[in-house]
Design a protein around this motif. Structure first.
Motif: not given
Length: 232
Positions: A70-73, A191-195, A216-220, A223-229
């Motif tokens: 959680v903290i590193p991600n 919501v970022i599930e691994d955060c 909400c929508h739950v994603m990793s 997956e969020l980083c891909k969308i942000m890119a």
């Protein structure tokens, strides 16, 4: 399985897959909820009674998830958000009075939730790895919901935010409460599930199934980083 089909409860089995969110940086914020010293501190196990050691062991998976995942991600997401010009906001539980008399009833209930966290004391502070930088905003709440217990609603409005990406603890308590409040105000919430983490993996996953597809929508984080890119 992708975020579009994962974490679905019976309510949403067979529902159409959602479209990728459009995350305009100026309209998007990351909100990190309650990752504070008090929840990460642990006593010396050898100094505890057998009953206390049992309780200590039950919490070990949570601490491993927090430090290893959680903290590193979350730190990586904050760094990426800052690169994209996305607002980084933080919420923490703390009371304004020394005896905690200003806390909501839910924060005074006997048992685990009954934490006395005066706002200037070390236990109530955000962990070192997830500190705000520059003029990033931290709100102090005396309720579970970061929206209900602060002026965050006004802050988000003034910033022009429409999308809120939520990270933090505990998935089934303050994260869920905040997500529901944001959804009721018609914010688009991710919501970022691994955060996020709850006391157990079961509680974490069950709560994500409960709030996914309606509040909400739950994603990793990946997956969020891909969308942000794609939004860059």
């Amino acid at each position: 399985m992708s975020w579009k089909t994962g974490f679905r409860s019976l309510y949403y089995l067979g529902a159409p897959e959602p479209d990728d969110p459009v995350l305009v940086p100026a309209q998007t914020a990351i909100l990190v909820i309650d990752v504070q010293n008090t929840y990460l501190e642990r006593p010396d196990r050898a100094s505890l009674s057998p009953q206390e050691q049992h309780r200590y062991d039950l919490w070990t998976p949570f601490h491993e998830r927090m430090h290893g995942t959680v903290i590193p991600n979350t730190a990586r997401l904050l760094a990426l958000a800052r690169q994209h010009g996305i607002e980084c906001l933080f919420a923490r539980i703390a009371c304004h009075t020394r005896d905690g008399r200003d806390r909501s009833l839910s924060q005074k209930m006997p048992g685990w939730n009954n934490l006395l966290l005066p706002k200037n004391d070390a236990p109530s502070q955000l962990v070192a790895e997830l500190q705000p930088t520059g003029d990033e905003i931290v709100v102090t709440k005396t309720t579970d919901s970061a929206l209900t217990g602060t002026n965050l609603r006004l802050i988000l409005h003034n910033l022009g935010i429409r999308n809120v990406i939520c990270c933090g603890i505990f998935t089934d308590q303050c994260v869920s409460s905040t997500v529901r409040s944001l959804a009721d105000e018609s914010y688009a919430v991710i919501v970022i599930e691994d955060c996020c983490a709850a006391a157990t993996e079961e509680l974490h996953r069950k709560e994500l199934e409960i709030i996914n597809m309606i509040y909400c929508h739950v994603m990793s984080s990946a997956e969020l980083c891909k969308i942000m890119a794609l939004a860059k």
